[in-house]
Design an enzyme around this catalytic site. Structure first.
Site: not given
Ligand code: ATP
Ligand code: MG
Length: 333
Positions: A119, A198, A201
């Site tokens: 992030k 992975k 979203k």
């Protein structure tokens, strides 16, 4: 008769759900609801830990996630579906747990570490994000969850939950909380379209359950295969080839997949033909889900009433546990 075990899981409403969620935990939930008492949580509070400036996105996706649940067959008559922020006991118990966890332990949590990097928080990690494993321990324990169907990436979080449970029971000389077990599916970490991390979203590498046919086709055509496979006649690599990863995960015709792999490795099977086959497989799986999702989306008022009814039911359980917790903490004035 349902057994004593309690199933607890949830998802963050940061976007609609994708085929990684489908194999990672949705399929398990559909079968578990017939055997055990099951709670499924829409984790809006947790979604805000890395979307604090974007409440509209979280709010919109609460409905998207609820639509995905019902579309895949999670049945509100069997499963209690609820909204996290409407259960104040979760926030309350999180405060108590924070005294039982060290900041260093949170910083060492492998899931947290990976996500801080992904992030791009750098030095500015929100405190709320850092302590999300503690709030996840709160989610699980307030419902006395014992079976937690999750993808592999969540294992360290379940481990941390059990540390908190043991610490709580030991410190306050109680047995309020049973330990939790992760239930990991066969496909425990589906890779994204980019073949890198992975499917997620927030990484823009997902095939969503509600994608229409054209979008599905475009996403499949953009997929990563074998960069060395330039001409149809060239032998191609199967390992790390996302098309084959998805065929292994979703095609029930294993003989056909084995045949395609052999053909691809030998040479003579082109990426476009292969991707068209994957499209057929995924489209057959997603079509009934897509149709059901569209039908359900016609009546959002009804969907919201279902969520509120589930939340009310969940609160009965959470306030019961909170009474036991307050007794153990001598806060039962
Ligand atoms: P975000 O990008 O917002 O973090 P996400 O796609 O990682 O979203 P979460 O809501 O964080 O999804 O995860 C919910 C559950 O779905 C967790 O149990 C997680 O392990 C599982 N899950 C998510 N992505 C995958 C995947 N690609 N493969 C297997 N399981 C997955
Ligand atoms: Mg995630």
């Amino acid at each position: 008769m349902k057994k004593q075990e309690i199933v607890l899981t949830g998802d963050r409403p940061t976007g609609p759900l994708h085929i990684g969620h489908y194999v990672g935990s949705l399929l398990n939930r559909v079968s578990l609801q017939d055997i055990y008492k099951q709670y499924v949580m829409i984790a809006d509070v947790q979604a805000l830990t890395d979307n604090s400036a974007n409440p509209a996105k979280v709010r919109e996706n609460v409905m998207e996630v609820a639509l995905d649940y019902l579309a895949v067959g999670i049945d509100p008559a069997k499963t209690t579906i609820f909204i996290q922020s409407m259960i104040p006991e979760i926030a309350e118990i999180t405060m108590f747990y924070l005294n039982l966890v060290t900041v260093n332990r949170l910083l060492r949590n492998p899931t947290v570490k990976t996500e801080i990097q992904q992030k791009g928080f750098g030095e500015s990690v929100p405190a709320g994000f850092l302590m999300y494993p503690v709030s996840q321990a709160a989610d699980i324990t307030i419902f006395k969850g014992t079976i937690i169907p999750v993808g592999e990436d969540q294992l360290p979080v379940i481990e941390q939950t059990n540390e908190i449970i043991r610490s709580f029971n030991r410190t306050y000389q109680t047995d309020v909380f049973p330990e939790a077990k992760a239930l990991i599916p066969k496909v425990s970490r589906l890779v994204g379209l980019d073949g890198q991390a992975k499917m997620s979203k927030s990484l823009n590498n997902a095939i969503f359950l509600g994608d229409d046919e054209d979008t599905l086709k475009k996403r499949i055509m953009s997929m990563y295969t074998d960069p060395g496979h330039l001409h149809v006649s060239d032998p191609g690599k199967v390992e790390g080839n996302v098309v084959f990863v998805y065929l292994d995960a979703f095609d029930t015709d294993t003989a056909k997949v084995a045949e395609l792999k052999a053909h691809y490795q030998k040479g003579g099977l082109g990426d476009v033909v292969l991707k068209k086959y994957l499209f057929e497989v995924l489209n057959a799986m997603l079509t009934p889900i897509r149709i059901r999702r569209m039908q359900l989306a016609q009546d959002r008022g009804e969907m919201m009433r279902m969520l509120l009814a589930g939340t009310e039911k969940a609160r009965e359980a959470s306030s019961q546990t909170m009474q036991e917790v307050k007794k153990a903490l001598m806060l039962n004035y």
